[in-house]
Design a protein around this motif. Structure first.
Motif, PDB file in Angstrom:
ATOM      1  N   CYS A 255       0.874  -1.151  -0.122  1.00  0.00           N
ATOM      2  CA  CYS A 255       0.046  -0.020  -0.060  1.00  0.00           C
ATOM      3  C   CYS A 255       0.987   1.242   0.042  1.00  0.00           C
ATOM      4  O   CYS A 255       0.264   2.169  -0.209  1.00  0.00           O
ATOM      5  CB  CYS A 255      -1.018  -0.038   1.206  1.00  0.00           C
ATOM      6  SG  CYS A 255      -0.135   0.192   2.799  1.00  0.00           S
ATOM      7  N   ASN A 256       2.218   1.073   0.211  1.00  0.00           N
ATOM      8  CA  ASN A 256       2.938   2.363   0.408  1.00  0.00           C
ATOM      9  C   ASN A 256       3.788   2.520  -0.907  1.00  0.00           C
ATOM     10  O   ASN A 256       4.638   3.055  -1.232  1.00  0.00           O
ATOM     11  CB  ASN A 256       3.781   2.575   1.487  1.00  0.00           C
ATOM     12  CG  ASN A 256       4.864   1.298   1.541  1.00  0.00           C
ATOM     13  OD1 ASN A 256       4.391   0.108   1.027  1.00  0.00           O
ATOM     14  ND2 ASN A 256       6.165   1.467   2.084  1.00  0.00           N
TER      15      ASN A 256
ATOM     16  N   VAL B 141       2.137  -2.573   4.404  1.00  0.00           N
ATOM     17  CA  VAL B 141       3.150  -1.695   3.856  1.00  0.00           C
ATOM     18  C   VAL B 141       4.427  -2.799   3.429  1.00  0.00           C
ATOM     19  O   VAL B 141       4.826  -3.840   4.249  1.00  0.00           O
ATOM     20  CB  VAL B 141       3.613  -0.974   5.328  1.00  0.00           C
ATOM     21  CG1 VAL B 141       4.970  -0.305   4.917  1.00  0.00           C
ATOM     22  CG2 VAL B 141       2.681  -0.096   5.650  1.00  0.00           C
TER      23      VAL B 141
ATOM     24  N   TYR C  46      -0.704   3.395  -3.307  1.00  0.00           N
ATOM     25  CA  TYR C  46      -1.458   4.621  -2.761  1.00  0.00           C
ATOM     26  C   TYR C  46      -2.456   5.161  -3.352  1.00  0.00           C
ATOM     27  O   TYR C  46      -3.645   5.518  -2.921  1.00  0.00           O
ATOM     28  CB  TYR C  46      -0.273   5.828  -2.901  1.00  0.00           C
ATOM     29  CG  TYR C  46      -0.626   7.159  -2.510  1.00  0.00           C
ATOM     30  CD1 TYR C  46      -1.016   7.448  -1.329  1.00  0.00           C
ATOM     31  CD2 TYR C  46      -0.896   8.018  -3.760  1.00  0.00           C
ATOM     32  CE1 TYR C  46      -1.424   8.751  -1.173  1.00  0.00           C
ATOM     33  CE2 TYR C  46      -1.548   9.338  -3.481  1.00  0.00           C
ATOM     34  CZ  TYR C  46      -1.846   9.669  -2.241  1.00  0.00           C
ATOM     35  OH  TYR C  46      -2.209  10.950  -1.934  1.00  0.00           O
TER      36      TYR C  46
ATOM     37  N   ASP D 278       7.533   4.672   3.834  1.00  0.00           N
ATOM     38  CA  ASP D 278       6.055   4.577   4.107  1.00  0.00           C
ATOM     39  C   ASP D 278       5.364   5.902   4.284  1.00  0.00           C
ATOM     40  O   ASP D 278       4.334   6.159   5.070  1.00  0.00           O
ATOM     41  CB  ASP D 278       5.969   3.670   5.229  1.00  0.00           C
ATOM     42  CG  ASP D 278       6.470   4.155   6.607  1.00  0.00           C
ATOM     43  OD1 ASP D 278       7.198   5.172   6.650  1.00  0.00           O
ATOM     44  OD2 ASP D 278       5.989   3.560   7.626  1.00  0.00           O
ATOM     45  N   SER D 279       6.013   7.104   3.933  1.00  0.00           N
ATOM     46  CA  SER D 279       5.473   8.200   4.076  1.00  0.00           C
ATOM     47  C   SER D 279       4.365   8.500   3.343  1.00  0.00           C
ATOM     48  O   SER D 279       3.212   9.172   3.735  1.00  0.00           O
ATOM     49  CB  SER D 279       6.346   9.512   3.659  1.00  0.00           C
ATOM     50  OG  SER D 279       6.892   9.225   2.419  1.00  0.00           O
ATOM     51  N   LEU D 280       3.925   7.656   2.177  1.00  0.00           N
ATOM     52  CA  LEU D 280       2.492   7.820   1.418  1.00  0.00           C
ATOM     53  C   LEU D 280       1.753   7.457   2.118  1.00  0.00           C
ATOM     54  O   LEU D 280       0.434   7.994   2.265  1.00  0.00           O
ATOM     55  CB  LEU D 280       2.681   7.027   0.234  1.00  0.00           C
ATOM     56  CG  LEU D 280       3.551   7.886  -1.117  1.00  0.00           C
ATOM     57  CD1 LEU D 280       3.394   6.763  -2.029  1.00  0.00           C
ATOM     58  CD2 LEU D 280       3.279   9.150  -1.173  1.00  0.00           C
ATOM     59  N   SER D 281       1.755   6.118   3.037  1.00  0.00           N
ATOM     60  CA  SER D 281       0.663   5.644   3.809  1.00  0.00           C
ATOM     61  C   SER D 281       0.162   6.535   4.920  1.00  0.00           C
ATOM     62  O   SER D 281      -0.950   6.477   5.400  1.00  0.00           O
ATOM     63  CB  SER D 281       1.063   4.380   4.493  1.00  0.00           C
ATOM     64  OG  SER D 281       2.215   4.665   5.341  1.00  0.00           O
TER      65      SER D 281
ATOM     66  N   TRP E  50       3.957   3.811  -4.995  1.00  0.00           N
ATOM     67  CA  TRP E  50       3.065   4.861  -5.261  1.00  0.00           C
ATOM     68  C   TRP E  50       1.760   4.462  -6.071  1.00  0.00           C
ATOM     69  O   TRP E  50       0.571   5.185  -5.945  1.00  0.00           O
ATOM     70  CB  TRP E  50       3.819   5.708  -6.453  1.00  0.00           C
ATOM     71  CG  TRP E  50       4.139   5.187  -7.714  1.00  0.00           C
ATOM     72  CD1 TRP E  50       5.039   4.307  -7.995  1.00  0.00           C
ATOM     73  CD2 TRP E  50       3.373   5.520  -8.789  1.00  0.00           C
ATOM     74  NE1 TRP E  50       5.060   4.086  -9.636  1.00  0.00           N
ATOM     75  CE2 TRP E  50       3.999   4.902 -10.123  1.00  0.00           C
ATOM     76  CE3 TRP E  50       2.160   6.160  -9.113  1.00  0.00           C
ATOM     77  CZ2 TRP E  50       3.422   4.861 -11.311  1.00  0.00           C
ATOM     78  CZ3 TRP E  50       1.833   6.667 -10.428  1.00  0.00           C
ATOM     79  CH2 TRP E  50       2.421   5.717 -11.410  1.00  0.00           C
TER      80      TRP E  50
ATOM     81  N   TRP F 228       3.647  10.934  -7.260  1.00  0.00           N
ATOM     82  CA  TRP F 228       4.451   9.972  -6.289  1.00  0.00           C
ATOM     83  C   TRP F 228       5.317   8.920  -7.003  1.00  0.00           C
ATOM     84  O   TRP F 228       6.102   8.300  -6.325  1.00  0.00           O
ATOM     85  CB  TRP F 228       3.619   9.436  -5.184  1.00  0.00           C
ATOM     86  CG  TRP F 228       2.938  10.321  -4.381  1.00  0.00           C
ATOM     87  CD1 TRP F 228       1.503  10.514  -4.315  1.00  0.00           C
ATOM     88  CD2 TRP F 228       3.326  11.384  -3.711  1.00  0.00           C
ATOM     89  NE1 TRP F 228       0.865  11.634  -3.436  1.00  0.00           N
ATOM     90  CE2 TRP F 228       2.289  12.128  -3.104  1.00  0.00           C
ATOM     91  CE3 TRP F 228       4.638  11.708  -3.138  1.00  0.00           C
ATOM     92  CZ2 TRP F 228       2.321  13.172  -1.996  1.00  0.00           C
ATOM     93  CZ3 TRP F 228       4.850  12.991  -2.450  1.00  0.00           C
ATOM     94  CH2 TRP F 228       3.760  13.711  -1.982  1.00  0.00           C
TER      95      TRP F 228
END
Length: 194
Positions: free
Chosen positions: A8-9, A31, A14, A37-40, A11, A107
């Motif tokens: 899920c992280n 993840v 996301y 993992d900043s997108l999550s 791009w 992203w």
């Protein structure tokens, strides 16, 4: 509707999670520890989203596996979808494989001059990009339409390979250069996170 998004992280993961949440789905995300993992964090506070915990084995309506992250075998789902640019060596009986076209969008791994796909640099001004690239939001529109129709059918699903461009018309009348300009603007505004 419930869904597990594996990777899920990523791009693309996301964008899948975002679209599912916008449609009111309950989404669990797994993840990929090898990716940032900043997108999550962008959807982590949504009440319909939670991070997958292996102790919470459950059944999902749909399981979506993005990219090359290891499969989660202990999770069952009515529909299992694998989205990748390369066909996996082994598909399970109820897997649908969607061969991802050359996707671009917010992203993605990129620079000001091009994007990376499977560690291959593709310049934005190349013939390959200009003729083959599909904007992620166009892809997601077609994917979500297919996903919602397929989940309503309730038919017995068997190992199939799907090309979404044969299932739905992905391109519209907006030139690719305009969509690329939008992505580049997003890149410049968020460069430190990319």
């Amino acid at each position: 509707m419930t869904c597990l998004v594996i990777n899920c992280n990523h791009w693309i993961g996301y964008h899948i999670v975002n679209d599912l949440l916008e449609k009111g789905w309950e989404v669990d995300g797994l993840v990929n520890e090898q990716l940032n993992d900043s997108l999550s964090l962008y959807y982590g506070r949504n009440s319909n989203f939670s991070f997958y915990q292996s102790a919470n084995k459950k059944h999902y309506d749909t399981k979506i596996h993005v990219g090359s992250m290891k499969r989660v075998e202990e999770v069952s789902a009515d529909l299992s979808v694998v989205i990748h640019s390369v066909a996996p060596d082994h598909l399970h009986v109820n897997d649908f494989f969607i061969k991802a076209p050359l996707l671009f969008g917010e992203w993605m791994p990129m620079t000001e001059n091009g994007m990376y796909r499977n560690q291959l640099f593709i310049p934005f001004n190349s013939t390959y990009f200009l003729t083959e690239a599909v904007y992620i939001k166009d892809f997601m529109h077609a994917f979500m339409d297919w996903l919602e129709k397929d989940n309503k059918k309730g038919e017995n699903k068997e190992n199939k390979q799907i090309k979404l461009e044969k299932s739905a018309y992905l391109r519209d009348n907006i030139p690719i250069e305009e969509k690329l300009d939008h992505v580049l603007e997003h890149y410049h505004l968020n460069k430190e996170i990319y």
